[in-house]
Design a protein around this motif. Structure first.
Motif, mmCIF file in Angstrom:
data_model
loop_
_atom_site.group_PDB
_atom_site.id
_atom_site.type_symbol
_atom_site.label_atom_id
_atom_site.label_comp_id
_atom_site.label_asym_id
_atom_site.label_seq_id
_atom_site.Cartn_x
_atom_site.Cartn_y
_atom_site.Cartn_z
ATOM 1 N N ARG A 60 0.798 -1.225 0.000
ATOM 2 C CA ARG A 60 0.000 0.000 0.000
ATOM 3 C C ARG A 60 0.833 1.279 0.000
ATOM 4 N NH1 ARG A 60 -5.340 -1.273 3.695
ATOM 5 N NH2 ARG A 60 -5.558 -3.436 3.055
ATOM 6 N N GLU A 61 2.060 1.203 0.450
ATOM 7 C CA GLU A 61 2.921 2.388 0.515
ATOM 8 C C GLU A 61 4.259 2.106 -0.179
ATOM 9 O OE1 GLU A 61 1.949 5.274 1.785
ATOM 10 O OE2 GLU A 61 0.092 4.600 2.751
ATOM 11 N N ASP A 75 0.136 13.238 -4.253
ATOM 12 C CA ASP A 75 -0.810 12.651 -3.305
ATOM 13 C C ASP A 75 -1.887 11.844 -4.012
ATOM 14 O OD1 ASP A 75 0.574 13.717 -1.184
ATOM 15 O OD2 ASP A 75 -0.729 15.473 -0.979
ATOM 16 N N LYS A 78 -0.422 8.524 -5.289
ATOM 17 C CA LYS A 78 -0.148 7.643 -4.147
ATOM 18 C C LYS A 78 -1.439 7.071 -3.567
ATOM 19 C CE LYS A 78 4.166 9.870 -2.770
ATOM 20 N NZ LYS A 78 4.819 10.718 -1.753
ATOM 21 N N GLN A 79 -2.486 7.891 -3.504
ATOM 22 C CA GLN A 79 -3.774 7.416 -2.990
ATOM 23 C C GLN A 79 -4.379 6.363 -3.920
ATOM 24 O OE1 GLN A 79 -5.186 7.893 -0.060
ATOM 25 N NE2 GLN A 79 -6.884 6.557 -0.625
ATOM 26 N N ARG A 82 -2.527 3.192 -3.353
ATOM 27 C CA ARG A 82 -2.875 2.661 -2.024
ATOM 28 C C ARG A 82 -4.221 1.933 -2.053
ATOM 29 N NH1 ARG A 82 -2.932 7.363 0.567
ATOM 30 N NH2 ARG A 82 -0.676 7.284 0.747
ATOM 31 N N THR A 83 -5.224 2.568 -2.623
ATOM 32 C CA THR A 83 -6.558 1.947 -2.608
ATOM 33 C C THR A 83 -6.638 0.769 -3.573
ATOM 34 O OG1 THR A 83 -7.384 3.678 -4.096
ATOM 35 C CG2 THR A 83 -7.806 3.962 -1.751
ATOM 36 N N ASP A 138 -9.930 4.633 -9.580
ATOM 37 C CA ASP A 138 -8.523 4.742 -9.183
ATOM 38 C C ASP A 138 -7.577 4.577 -10.372
ATOM 39 O OD1 ASP A 138 -8.838 5.329 -6.471
ATOM 40 O OD2 ASP A 138 -9.065 3.223 -5.952
#
Length: 197
Positions: A60-61, A75, A78-79, A82-83, A138
């Motif tokens: 996730r990171e 951001d 990255k989000q 992550r999702t 996403d």
């Protein structure tokens, strides 16, 4: 503010239309051949492989850095990673049923068939629809985020989508349903994973 609002409204409307068509199984709508002319192809390919591997591994990171002129350290990107990593096991499980397809535009699409209408309950199908909506949102955020952050022309969007499609497909097992060049359902590796698909 009004200009920003209008631009965001148009983006949201376009995203909603794209998602609706991806859910309905219509893939020939607005098919545009990828144009790689103004795209730093090798950098995008390397980043796509790195991003898709992280998502496949459910990281996730991930520590993914910009490459050349291609920016991914935002951001929003990255989000999106992550999702996608958080739901990767659900998408993979749905793909394994044979009722979901990886479209060559870099999105996923439910295969609306008589078999799918009998698959699970209506509540299950609603959950599947939400899964696809979230995943495709996403993916769009990732593709458009790279173009915007890297100041790459929007005409390169189909090329970015195809590069990510190729990177994603490389990690999936043979027998996964994919969209071929003619917009038809095919199988990665040329054969179904099992006779039930």
């Amino acid at each position: 503010f009004p200009v920003i609002f209008r631009r965001n409204s148009v983006k949201r409307c376009s995203l909603a239309l794209a998602i609706v068509f991806s859910l309905s199984g219509c893939h020939t709508f607005m098919r545009v051949a990828p144009d790689y002319t103004d795209l730093p192809v090798e950098d995008v390919k390397a980043l796509a492989a790195e991003i898709e591997q992280a998502i496949h591994d459910k990281v996730r990171e991930p520590d993914i850095k910009n490459r050349g002129s291609v920016v991914v350290e935002t951001d929003a990107i990255k989000q999106a990673i992550r999702t996608r990593a958080a739901r990767a096991h659900l998408v993979e499980a749905f793909l394994a049923t044979g009722h979901l397809m990886e479209a060559n535009n870099g999105l996923v699409s439910v295969i609306r068939s008589s078999e799918y209408k009998k698959f699970g309950t209506s509540r299950d199908r609603d959950r599947n629809a939400q899964l696809v909506l979230g995943e495709n949102a996403d993916r769009w955020a990732l593709y458009e985020g790279i173009l915007n952050a890297s100041n790459i022309s929007p005409k390169s969007l189909p090329a970015v989508q195809r590069i990510f499609f190729d990177a994603h497909i490389a990690l999936l097992p043979d027998g996964t349903k994919v969209e071929d060049e003619n917009g038809k359902v095919a199988y990665k590796g040329g054969a179904p994973a099992s006779s039930s698909n």
